[in-house]
Write an enzyme that holds these catalytic residues in place. Structure first.
Site, PDB file in Angstrom:
ATOM      1  N   SER A  63       0.858  -1.312   0.006  1.00 42.79           N
ATOM      2  CA  SER A  63      -0.032  -0.036   0.193  1.00 42.79           C
ATOM      3  C   SER A  63       0.637   1.292  -0.132  1.00 42.79           C
ATOM      4  O   SER A  63       0.344   2.283  -0.173  1.00 42.79           O
ATOM      5  CB  SER A  63      -0.959   0.124   1.199  1.00 42.79           C
ATOM      6  OG  SER A  63      -2.089  -0.843   0.909  1.00 42.79           O
ATOM      7  N   LYS A  66       0.480   3.417  -2.899  1.00 41.75           N
ATOM      8  CA  LYS A  66      -0.927   4.206  -3.157  1.00 41.75           C
ATOM      9  C   LYS A  66      -0.464   5.819  -3.053  1.00 41.75           C
ATOM     10  O   LYS A  66      -1.284   6.656  -3.643  1.00 41.75           O
ATOM     11  CB  LYS A  66      -1.788   3.992  -1.936  1.00 41.75           C
ATOM     12  CG  LYS A  66      -2.592   2.804  -2.187  1.00 41.75           C
ATOM     13  CD  LYS A  66      -3.471   2.468  -0.826  1.00 41.75           C
ATOM     14  CE  LYS A  66      -4.244   1.265  -1.228  1.00 41.75           C
ATOM     15  NZ  LYS A  66      -3.676  -0.073  -1.054  1.00 41.75           N
ATOM     16  N   TYR A 188      -3.720  -2.380 -10.543  1.00 46.79           N
ATOM     17  CA  TYR A 188      -3.517  -1.987  -9.233  1.00 46.79           C
ATOM     18  C   TYR A 188      -2.592  -2.933  -8.332  1.00 46.79           C
ATOM     19  O   TYR A 188      -1.835  -2.786  -7.529  1.00 46.79           O
ATOM     20  CB  TYR A 188      -4.868  -2.018  -8.543  1.00 46.79           C
ATOM     21  CG  TYR A 188      -5.034  -2.119  -6.929  1.00 46.79           C
ATOM     22  CD1 TYR A 188      -4.783  -1.105  -6.329  1.00 46.79           C
ATOM     23  CD2 TYR A 188      -5.409  -3.099  -6.130  1.00 46.79           C
ATOM     24  CE1 TYR A 188      -4.654  -1.066  -4.647  1.00 46.79           C
ATOM     25  CE2 TYR A 188      -5.097  -3.325  -4.844  1.00 46.79           C
ATOM     26  CZ  TYR A 188      -5.067  -2.179  -3.946  1.00 46.79           C
ATOM     27  OH  TYR A 188      -4.839  -2.308  -2.663  1.00 46.79           O
ATOM     28  N   TYR A 239      -4.459   3.776   7.995  1.00 41.86           N
ATOM     29  CA  TYR A 239      -5.990   3.372   8.194  1.00 41.86           C
ATOM     30  C   TYR A 239      -6.586   3.638   9.509  1.00 41.86           C
ATOM     31  O   TYR A 239      -6.602   4.742   9.945  1.00 41.86           O
ATOM     32  CB  TYR A 239      -6.122   1.718   8.278  1.00 41.86           C
ATOM     33  CG  TYR A 239      -5.298   1.431   6.759  1.00 41.86           C
ATOM     34  CD1 TYR A 239      -5.256   1.726   5.616  1.00 41.86           C
ATOM     35  CD2 TYR A 239      -3.977   0.681   7.120  1.00 41.86           C
ATOM     36  CE1 TYR A 239      -4.668   1.669   4.455  1.00 41.86           C
ATOM     37  CE2 TYR A 239      -2.955   0.420   6.042  1.00 41.86           C
ATOM     38  CZ  TYR A 239      -3.435   0.838   4.597  1.00 41.86           C
ATOM     39  OH  TYR A 239      -2.564   0.501   3.669  1.00 41.86           O
ATOM     40  N   VAL A 257       1.246  -3.893   3.782  1.00 44.86           N
ATOM     41  CA  VAL A 257       1.064  -5.216   4.569  1.00 44.86           C
ATOM     42  C   VAL A 257       2.377  -5.865   4.319  1.00 44.86           C
ATOM     43  O   VAL A 257       2.542  -7.092   4.785  1.00 44.86           O
ATOM     44  CB  VAL A 257      -0.049  -6.022   4.079  1.00 44.86           C
ATOM     45  CG1 VAL A 257      -1.277  -5.424   4.782  1.00 44.86           C
ATOM     46  CG2 VAL A 257      -0.413  -6.105   2.494  1.00 44.86           C
TER      47      VAL A 257
HETATM   48  N1  GLN Z   1      -2.265  -5.040  -2.085  1.00 43.51           N
HETATM   49  C1  GLN Z   1      -2.679  -5.168  -0.770  1.00 43.51           C
HETATM   50  C2  GLN Z   1      -4.293  -4.969  -0.814  1.00 43.51           C
HETATM   51  O1  GLN Z   1      -4.947  -4.758  -1.745  1.00 43.51           O
HETATM   52  C3  GLN Z   1      -2.436  -3.799   0.069  1.00 43.51           C
HETATM   53  C4  GLN Z   1      -2.957  -3.706   1.493  1.00 43.51           C
HETATM   54  C5  GLN Z   1      -1.852  -3.109   2.340  1.00 43.51           C
HETATM   55  O2  GLN Z   1      -0.822  -2.943   1.871  1.00 43.51           O
HETATM   56  N2  GLN Z   1      -2.243  -2.592   3.295  1.00 43.51           N
HETATM   57  O3  GLN Z   1      -4.999  -5.872   0.170  1.00 43.51           O
END
Ligand code: GLN
Length: 303
Positions: A63, A66, A188, A239, A257
């Site tokens: 993530s 992003k 994505y 988050y 993650v």
């Molecule tokens: N690729 C992961 C997902 O879409 C990214 C989530 C994350 O890093 N928090 O679930």
């Protein structure tokens, strides 16, 4: 005490911590990574680098990407982005779906999955070769051509990313996805599979500490856009743990993650950690502790 000594002290305190969290396994490929990895790297604005542990080992940034896709979307269509995605913290997990239904397909912010999928759709519409162009953009930001996608990770998530498929279809039902859902998700998943070390992450995020100017001296965002990106990172980057991160660490940042975190102190430095064990909110357990120790020891938080 110099920065290198401080990083070494933090590393030696945390390296043998009995509780390291849990490595993400809902993307099977991520579950193969050793929980023992712990890297910390600091890059100051005068481009001095300090590092300890596995700070040069590439890992899946997930993530954290992003922030980079949003940066490119702002470059391409500017404030039009905010017609498709909001800028409020969600207070919910990164893959939460019910808010999306409630708010009729406008994701709370671009740093949760649903928001990032909308950003992927925007990029898909505005780039000629989305995967290639996005990768080149990231390489340019970092001034490093070795950065790449990890196709095993992208394919692994493609097979198990059921919640993202649900989010994308819900977005499409509200007309907030313009392209084919499978194409947008494939793009994505590729973004999430970007692989970088802590050292490369700092170089990529240098611009957020340096008023929008990259490590190679090229300007990508104006000061007002950088202010907004940093505001989004501090309110939405972790988050439903964004409050905790601001409280404990006090820096704008973003987690993934894969166990990575990158944070910046505008005008001073960028710092990245990698420890694959996650806490229950999906953020790196030891990474957060390392950053808390760093800003407490140095007094260098934005607050
Ligand atoms: N690729 C992961 C997902 O879409 C990214 C989530 C994350 O890093 N928090 O679930």
């Amino acid at each position: 005490m110099g920065f290198q000594d401080i990083l070494e002290e933090i590393h030696s305190k945390l390296r043998d911590a009995p509780h390291k969290g849990v490595v993400a396994s809902y993307i099977p490929e991520l579950g193969k990574v050793s929980i023992k990895n712990l890297g910390i790297c600091l890059l100051t604005l005068d481009q001095e680098e300090y590092g300890v542990g596995e700070f040069q080992t590439p890992f899946s940034i997930q993530s954290i990407s992003k922030v980079l896709s949003l940066t490119l979307a702002l470059n391409l269509i500017g404030t039009e982005v905010w017609k498709r995605v909001d800028v409020e913290p969600s207070g919910d997990p990164f893959n939460f779906l019910s808010l999306l239904e409630l708010e009729r397909g406008i994701p709370r912010n671009p740093l949760i999955n649903a928001g990032a999928i909308v950003i992927s759709d925007i990029l898909y519409s505005n780039l000629k070769n989305p995967k290639e162009d996005f990768l080149n953009f990231v390489r340019e930001l970092a001034n490093d051509d070795t950065i790449d996608y990890n196709l095993d990770v992208a394919n692994s998530e493609k097979k198990t990313g059921f919640r993202n498929v649900a989010a994308a279809n819900l977005l499409k039902s509200f007309n907030n996805i313009q392209n084919n859902v499978d194409d947008v998700l494939d793009f994505y998943f590729h973004q999430c599979s970007l692989t970088m070390s802590c050292s490369q992450l700092n170089k990529t995020f240098f611009m957020f500490a340096n008023s929008g100017k990259s490590i190679a001296g090229k300007t990508y965002l104006n000061p007002s856009q950088v202010k907004r990106m940093n505001a989004l990172m501090i309110t939405c980057g972790f988050y439903d743990e964004a409050g905790e991160f601001a409280f404990e660490v006090g820096l704008p940042g973003k987690s993934g993650v894969g166990g990575g975190i990158v944070a910046v102190h505008p005008g001073k430095y960028s710092i990245a950690t990698w420890a694959p064990g996650l806490n229950v909110k999906g953020n790196s357990l030891l990474g957060m502790q390392a950053l808390e120790m760093f800003t407490t020891k140095t007094g260098l938080s934005i607050f």
